[in-house]
Scaffold this active site. Sequence first.
Site, PDB file in Angstrom:
ATOM      1  N   GLU A  17      28.523 -13.574 -11.642  1.00  0.00           N
ATOM      2  CA  GLU A  17      27.984 -12.442 -12.399  1.00  0.00           C
ATOM      3  C   GLU A  17      28.600 -11.117 -12.005  1.00  0.00           C
ATOM      4  O   GLU A  17      28.906 -10.293 -12.858  1.00  0.00           O
ATOM      5  CB  GLU A  17      26.457 -12.325 -12.152  1.00  0.00           C
ATOM      6  CG  GLU A  17      25.602 -13.249 -12.946  1.00  0.00           C
ATOM      7  CD  GLU A  17      24.122 -13.019 -12.632  1.00  0.00           C
ATOM      8  OE1 GLU A  17      23.370 -12.806 -13.580  1.00  0.00           O
ATOM      9  OE2 GLU A  17      23.723 -13.062 -11.447  1.00  0.00           O
ATOM     10  N   LYS A  56      20.275  -6.915 -18.632  1.00  0.00           N
ATOM     11  CA  LYS A  56      19.149  -7.231 -17.757  1.00  0.00           C
ATOM     12  C   LYS A  56      18.146  -8.122 -18.480  1.00  0.00           C
ATOM     13  O   LYS A  56      17.580  -9.040 -17.901  1.00  0.00           O
ATOM     14  CB  LYS A  56      18.482  -5.920 -17.309  1.00  0.00           C
ATOM     15  CG  LYS A  56      17.332  -6.108 -16.338  1.00  0.00           C
ATOM     16  CD  LYS A  56      17.833  -6.572 -14.990  1.00  0.00           C
ATOM     17  CE  LYS A  56      16.732  -6.958 -14.038  1.00  0.00           C
ATOM     18  NZ  LYS A  56      17.208  -7.918 -13.035  1.00  0.00           N
ATOM     19  N   LYS A 116      25.363 -15.770  -8.750  1.00  0.00           N
ATOM     20  CA  LYS A 116      25.451 -14.367  -8.289  1.00  0.00           C
ATOM     21  C   LYS A 116      26.915 -13.951  -8.181  1.00  0.00           C
ATOM     22  O   LYS A 116      27.288 -12.866  -8.602  1.00  0.00           O
ATOM     23  CB  LYS A 116      24.775 -14.179  -6.921  1.00  0.00           C
ATOM     24  CG  LYS A 116      23.273 -14.196  -6.868  1.00  0.00           C
ATOM     25  CD  LYS A 116      22.594 -12.932  -7.321  1.00  0.00           C
ATOM     26  CE  LYS A 116      22.328 -12.936  -8.785  1.00  0.00           C
ATOM     27  NZ  LYS A 116      21.254 -13.737  -9.315  1.00  0.00           N
ATOM     28  N   GLU A 130      22.410 -20.778  -7.401  1.00  0.00           N
ATOM     29  CA  GLU A 130      22.130 -19.342  -7.442  1.00  0.00           C
ATOM     30  C   GLU A 130      23.242 -18.548  -6.754  1.00  0.00           C
ATOM     31  O   GLU A 130      23.656 -17.487  -7.236  1.00  0.00           O
ATOM     32  CB  GLU A 130      20.758 -19.071  -6.795  1.00  0.00           C
ATOM     33  CG  GLU A 130      20.351 -17.614  -6.684  1.00  0.00           C
ATOM     34  CD  GLU A 130      20.226 -16.875  -8.016  1.00  0.00           C
ATOM     35  OE1 GLU A 130      20.393 -17.490  -9.079  1.00  0.00           O
ATOM     36  OE2 GLU A 130      20.001 -15.654  -7.980  1.00  0.00           O
ATOM     37  N   HIS A 178      32.079 -37.099  -6.443  1.00  0.00           N
ATOM     38  CA  HIS A 178      32.194 -37.583  -7.820  1.00  0.00           C
ATOM     39  C   HIS A 178      32.975 -36.615  -8.697  1.00  0.00           C
ATOM     40  O   HIS A 178      32.855 -36.662  -9.923  1.00  0.00           O
ATOM     41  CB  HIS A 178      30.800 -37.827  -8.407  1.00  0.00           C
ATOM     42  CG  HIS A 178      30.032 -38.861  -7.638  1.00  0.00           C
ATOM     43  ND1 HIS A 178      30.433 -40.170  -7.570  1.00  0.00           N
ATOM     44  CD2 HIS A 178      28.917 -38.775  -6.873  1.00  0.00           C
ATOM     45  CE1 HIS A 178      29.590 -40.849  -6.804  1.00  0.00           C
ATOM     46  NE2 HIS A 178      28.658 -40.016  -6.355  1.00  0.00           N
ATOM     47  N   ARG A 214       1.263   1.306  -6.075  1.00  0.00           N
ATOM     48  CA  ARG A 214       1.387   0.346  -4.978  1.00  0.00           C
ATOM     49  C   ARG A 214       0.052  -0.325  -4.656  1.00  0.00           C
ATOM     50  O   ARG A 214      -0.016  -1.205  -3.791  1.00  0.00           O
ATOM     51  CB  ARG A 214       1.919   1.045  -3.725  1.00  0.00           C
ATOM     52  CG  ARG A 214       3.284   1.668  -3.931  1.00  0.00           C
ATOM     53  CD  ARG A 214       3.690   2.494  -2.739  1.00  0.00           C
ATOM     54  NE  ARG A 214       4.045   1.660  -1.614  1.00  0.00           N
ATOM     55  CZ  ARG A 214       5.249   1.176  -1.377  1.00  0.00           C
ATOM     56  NH1 ARG A 214       6.229   1.450  -2.208  1.00  0.00           N
ATOM     57  NH2 ARG A 214       5.477   0.430  -0.338  1.00  0.00           N
ATOM     58  N   TRP A 217      -3.809  -1.783  -1.155  1.00  0.00           N
ATOM     59  CA  TRP A 217      -3.815  -3.031  -1.905  1.00  0.00           C
ATOM     60  C   TRP A 217      -4.255  -4.080  -0.902  1.00  0.00           C
ATOM     61  O   TRP A 217      -3.519  -4.411   0.021  1.00  0.00           O
ATOM     62  CB  TRP A 217      -2.417  -3.319  -2.445  1.00  0.00           C
ATOM     63  CG  TRP A 217      -2.428  -4.272  -3.581  1.00  0.00           C
ATOM     64  CD1 TRP A 217      -2.863  -4.027  -4.852  1.00  0.00           C
ATOM     65  CD2 TRP A 217      -1.976  -5.621  -3.568  1.00  0.00           C
ATOM     66  NE1 TRP A 217      -2.717  -5.145  -5.620  1.00  0.00           N
ATOM     67  CE2 TRP A 217      -2.173  -6.136  -4.864  1.00  0.00           C
ATOM     68  CE3 TRP A 217      -1.430  -6.446  -2.599  1.00  0.00           C
ATOM     69  CZ2 TRP A 217      -1.850  -7.431  -5.218  1.00  0.00           C
ATOM     70  CZ3 TRP A 217      -1.105  -7.740  -2.949  1.00  0.00           C
ATOM     71  CH2 TRP A 217      -1.307  -8.229  -4.243  1.00  0.00           C
ATOM     72  N   CYS A 248       0.860  -1.180   0.000  1.00  0.00           N
ATOM     73  CA  CYS A 248       0.000   0.000   0.000  1.00  0.00           C
ATOM     74  C   CYS A 248       0.896   1.230   0.000  1.00  0.00           C
ATOM     75  O   CYS A 248       2.100   1.131   0.197  1.00  0.00           O
ATOM     76  CB  CYS A 248      -0.877   0.045   1.247  1.00  0.00           C
ATOM     77  SG  CYS A 248      -1.808  -1.466   1.532  1.00  0.00           S
ATOM     78  N   ASN A 257       0.891   0.032   5.913  1.00  0.00           N
ATOM     79  CA  ASN A 257       1.288  -0.772   4.767  1.00  0.00           C
ATOM     80  C   ASN A 257       1.978  -2.002   5.322  1.00  0.00           C
ATOM     81  O   ASN A 257       2.929  -1.863   6.079  1.00  0.00           O
ATOM     82  CB  ASN A 257       2.252   0.063   3.900  1.00  0.00           C
ATOM     83  CG  ASN A 257       2.979  -0.780   2.875  1.00  0.00           C
ATOM     84  OD1 ASN A 257       2.458  -1.793   2.405  1.00  0.00           O
ATOM     85  ND2 ASN A 257       4.181  -0.368   2.524  1.00  0.00           N
ATOM     86  N   GLY A 258       1.496  -3.195   4.978  1.00  0.00           N
ATOM     87  CA  GLY A 258       2.147  -4.409   5.469  1.00  0.00           C
ATOM     88  C   GLY A 258       1.141  -5.379   6.054  1.00  0.00           C
ATOM     89  O   GLY A 258      -0.066  -5.224   5.879  1.00  0.00           O
TER      90      GLY A 258
HETATM   91  C1  G6P Z   1      19.689 -12.192 -18.008  1.00  0.00           C
HETATM   92  C2  G6P Z   1      19.840 -11.526 -16.642  1.00  0.00           C
HETATM   93  C3  G6P Z   1      19.571 -12.538 -15.533  1.00  0.00           C
HETATM   94  C4  G6P Z   1      18.228 -13.182 -15.726  1.00  0.00           C
HETATM   95  C5  G6P Z   1      18.104 -13.812 -17.109  1.00  0.00           C
HETATM   96  C6  G6P Z   1      16.686 -14.261 -17.407  1.00  0.00           C
HETATM   97  O1  G6P Z   1      20.740 -13.067 -18.205  1.00  0.00           O
HETATM   98  O2  G6P Z   1      21.136 -10.989 -16.517  1.00  0.00           O
HETATM   99  O3  G6P Z   1      19.609 -11.878 -14.277  1.00  0.00           O
HETATM  100  O4  G6P Z   1      18.021 -14.157 -14.733  1.00  0.00           O
HETATM  101  O5  G6P Z   1      18.438 -12.862 -18.124  1.00  0.00           O
HETATM  102  O6  G6P Z   1      15.886 -13.120 -17.482  1.00  0.00           O
HETATM  103  P1  G6P Z   1      14.322 -13.151 -17.284  1.00  0.00           P
HETATM  104  O7  G6P Z   1      13.900 -11.722 -17.504  1.00  0.00           O
HETATM  105  O8  G6P Z   1      13.772 -14.055 -18.343  1.00  0.00           O
HETATM  106  O9  G6P Z   1      14.042 -13.642 -15.934  1.00  0.00           O
END
Ligand code: G6P
Length: 606
Positions: A485, A601, A482, A478, A501, A27, A74, A2, A98-99
């Site tokens: 990247e 992105k 991260k 993940e 293995h 929001r 919301w 909200c 909000n929350g």
């Molecule tokens: C790019 C971004 C990643 C993302 C991937 C998939 O490689 O750098 O951070 O996970 O695309 O993007 P999407 O918008 O399909 O989740």
Amino acid sequence: MCGIIGIVGKKSVQDRLIESLKRLEYRGYDSAGIAGFTDRGVERRRAAGKIRALEEVLAAEPLNATVGIGHTRWATHGGPSTRNAHPHTSGRVTLVHNGIIENFAELREGLKTKGYSFESETDTEVIAALLNAELDKGKAPTDALKATLDQLAGAYAIGVLIAGEENLILGARRGSPLVVGYGEGEMFLGSDALAVGPFTNRVAYLEEGDFVAIDHTSARIFDAEGRPAERAVRTVAASAALVEKGNYRHFMEKEIHDQPEGCQHTISGYVDALSDRTRIPGEVDFAGLERIQIVACGTSFIAGMVGKYLIETLADLPVDVEIASEFRYRQPSLRAGALVIAMSQSGETADTLAALRYCQAKGMKSAAIVNAQESTMAREVDVVWPIHCGPEIGVASTKAFTAQVSVLIALSVAAARARGRIDEAEEQRLVRVLLEAPRLIAESIQLEDAVRGIAVEVAKARDVLYLGRGPMYPLALEGALKLKEISYIHAEGYAAGELKHGPIALVDEQTPIVILAPFDSYFEKSASNMSEVMARGGQVIFITDPDGERHAPAGAKVVVTAPRCDPLVAPLVMSAPIQLLAYHVAVQKGADVDQPRNLAKSVTVE
Ligand code: G6P
């Protein structure tokens, strides 16, 4: 999610509250309301629906006040009616919120025994009643607020008026954002810099647990313990406030910290917090479904892997997860009785889109778990499952990941119920567990200082291994992704059982090994793997919970203790430490955190 605004003004606030609420409509817009001090005391105007409806109410009955608060809602607890619209009043207290207050039901019962009655179905009214009860004990406003906040469980931001305190607005935040705006003889409170943007560009971002008292010229800020606190006042470009970094150095850091609120918003879209039942948008017959095929790239693919563990375990529904770029070219064997789910933050990733279309061409029903609701994927599927976490700017995905996983958790519970694997009581228990996740994520983010210290060492490494079992295996992937990247350190995520293995050959004194192991049914096995790497000189960073800390073999270089939680939400709670580790290693190395080299992105080419 909200939106909140508060103004301690010199001139009329009605139109300014409305202007601000319009900026906050992104929001939520289920209902809106304002309240202010008039010559008749505190008065409210409220309306169900968009702010336009509130404007009609105000045209008929203006609010003549110079100090007031406003809210756009919301809906979570209680439907989108005028009765449930904020501000809510109890005795001397009128407030906006909000929350979600997790323990509102028990607090409400306690207040009823003290003679309080409630006019709405909201959790918010309980805060107003609690604060009124504290004021009735003769406490000063900030003391009464502190005593009230100490009783609340959950994540929230609030703005408060107290009858008889005409020059005062109180505010507080935990898990949801709140800024203080500094004007000329006027002060403001808002959910973000955008909300106060028309009046001032000088804002202070409150920190986790802070509460504040503002009058015409000053803000007295207190930390969670009630100690006076200073928060830097900064000048922001209000037009960019939606994508404003606030107090953070990078968008990625901000987005990590956004997660409690982001997930809360996500979860609200998939559960009914009043009945503690799941509420999945769209028509999907989970009982009749033969399988689910998830297609995705990057971090979204890893979220899909978490989904496979959850849905298969809880709902006994087979789930295949595949990297979209592989899937689209290998002519996979598909059945029309399956549902394809495209997972994508952007909703535009070319490979995911192509894989989705491939499945649709085979006659499969389709769904998309996306952040961008106007995206191509959202437009082309039968069912859209939005993740509602707000724009994600950092190239390395963080809050979209936990929001995607939140949706998958809700789907797994709904599917389990539809397929008769759990009864209603268990569904309700699991929904309550999910509703507690935002608070636990916020607690997990509090590990930041500990993680920052570890990052100094990890930044010197050439290779880092991440290990996990069960749903912690995708999380290990993940964590490694991260780190790669944004810090450019080579990292690998492995299923901990696979260690022997091959990857164990990599272990030496120079290799940090991050083991993700909450105290769950996999713990003993993960602890054995920990012993194996320590026997070979490996430097273990053990990420666990309080029970895991007690049972872990001695010898880890560092133990990071995340909050205890139900296994259902462990992938959410354990995400923050690995995200923060990657972030602080990258900062330590001076890397371009938000725009790492060679990445984009949204990848709209193959
Ligand atoms: C790019 C971004 C990643 C993302 C991937 C998939 O490689 O750098 O951070 O996970 O695309 O993007 P999407 O918008 O399909 O989740």
